[in-house]
Design a protein around this motif. Sequence first.
Motif, PDB file in Angstrom:
ATOM      1  N   THR A 242      52.684  33.114  44.599  1.00 14.12           N
ATOM      2  CA  THR A 242      51.705  33.148  43.475  1.00 14.12           C
ATOM      3  C   THR A 242      51.453  31.989  44.206  1.00 14.12           C
TER       4      THR A 242
ATOM      5  N   LYS B 278      49.289  32.041  46.992  1.00 13.10           N
ATOM      6  CA  LYS B 278      47.806  33.330  46.896  1.00 13.10           C
ATOM      7  C   LYS B 278      47.920  35.302  47.691  1.00 13.10           C
ATOM      8  N   GLN B 279      49.756  35.040  47.708  1.00 12.17           N
ATOM      9  CA  GLN B 279      49.367  36.483  48.309  1.00 12.17           C
ATOM     10  C   GLN B 279      50.077  37.988  46.891  1.00 12.17           C
ATOM     11  N   ARG B 280      48.667  38.256  46.647  1.00  8.62           N
ATOM     12  CA  ARG B 280      48.797  39.500  45.785  1.00  8.62           C
ATOM     13  C   ARG B 280      49.463  40.620  45.604  1.00  8.62           C
ATOM     14  N   SER B 281      48.879  40.698  46.911  1.00  6.41           N
ATOM     15  CA  SER B 281      50.225  42.279  47.466  1.00  6.41           C
ATOM     16  C   SER B 281      51.007  41.757  47.891  1.00  6.41           C
TER      17      SER B 281
ATOM     18  N   ILE C 226      52.977  39.850  45.666  1.00  3.78           N
ATOM     19  CA  ILE C 226      53.374  40.149  44.440  1.00  3.78           C
ATOM     20  C   ILE C 226      53.625  41.636  43.989  1.00  3.78           C
TER      21      ILE C 226
ATOM     22  N   ALA D  33      49.887  29.839  38.987  1.00  4.46           N
ATOM     23  CA  ALA D  33      48.402  29.959  38.954  1.00  4.46           C
ATOM     24  C   ALA D  33      47.095  29.014  37.897  1.00  4.46           C
TER      25      ALA D  33
ATOM     26  N   ASP E 228      43.392  29.171  40.201  1.00  7.63           N
ATOM     27  CA  ASP E 228      43.316  30.958  40.431  1.00  7.63           C
ATOM     28  C   ASP E 228      43.539  32.012  39.576  1.00  7.63           C
TER      29      ASP E 228
ATOM     30  N   GLU F 113      41.541  35.013  39.978  1.00  6.95           N
ATOM     31  CA  GLU F 113      42.632  36.332  40.173  1.00  6.95           C
ATOM     32  C   GLU F 113      44.080  36.664  40.497  1.00  6.95           C
ATOM     33  N   THR F 114      44.614  35.694  41.440  1.00  5.13           N
ATOM     34  CA  THR F 114      45.738  36.102  40.752  1.00  5.13           C
ATOM     35  C   THR F 114      46.607  35.680  39.809  1.00  5.13           C
TER      36      THR F 114
ATOM     37  N   VAL G  67      46.597  39.433  38.272  1.00  7.12           N
ATOM     38  CA  VAL G  67      47.439  40.471  38.760  1.00  7.12           C
ATOM     39  C   VAL G  67      48.633  40.427  38.186  1.00  7.12           C
ATOM     40  N   LEU G  68      48.861  39.093  38.335  1.00  8.80           N
ATOM     41  CA  LEU G  68      49.937  38.532  37.316  1.00  8.80           C
ATOM     42  C   LEU G  68      50.447  39.274  36.143  1.00  8.80           C
TER      43      LEU G  68
END
Length: 240
Positions: A85, A88-91, A93, A117, A122, A124-125, A128-129
């Motif tokens: 997080t 910012k490594q969303r893939s 996560i 986040a 952030d 976008e992250t 995703v979360l």
Amino acid sequence: MKPFPFCLYPSLIYLALAAACGLGAMAVLPAAAQMAPHAVEVAAYKGLHAAAHYGDVPRIEELIATKIDLNVRDGNGRTPIHVATFAKQRSTIGALVKAGASLNLLDKDRYDVVTIASVADDEETLRVLLALGASAGQVTSRYDGTALIAAAHLGHDGVVRQLIAAGAPLDHVNNLHWTAAIEAVVLGEGGLRHQKTLQALIAAGANLQLTDRQGNTPLRLARSRGYEEMIRMLEKAGAR
């Protein structure tokens, strides 16, 4: 003055806030909080923490196959999902959650990934979360706050709207006796993003009559600071 994240407020500003709000100095001195892994920590990372930081999904999948502990902690209590997080490594996560890693653990400083986040602005992250099932309502930090309060403090209006839509508690009171609406006023500078933040809270139905320890509502605080647009919004909403 532009507001800073909790971890960046200079001590003198915290002391001034303490005096203004009738609090003891220690009540508002900054904790070591919202601390991303520093370079020395990252260099020492191995396994899942290293893969999470660098977004190495194939390596994560290899490690998952070995039945490794997905919630392993580093020296500051960060799990791989905390590290991902911050980075910012969303893939990453997504891969960790799919394998069963927890989204709602707190690190050593009592922060969860949603608050991390949110403080980083952030969006976008955070999106995703929340889509993966992270909670928008956890009590976090030494202030017994929430991600919504932290985001309101910083005027991160887009984050605030996401958290509201995800069911974040609008009227949670932290241990400084401040709500998100109060923090949008008392820790902001009255500018556009804090105005948008306050408007989002008003539109969502936040209780505008809750007070700080001195009995000040958001409207009284806005008046005391001369925040004309906030005053207008609050009066229009029927605040007192």
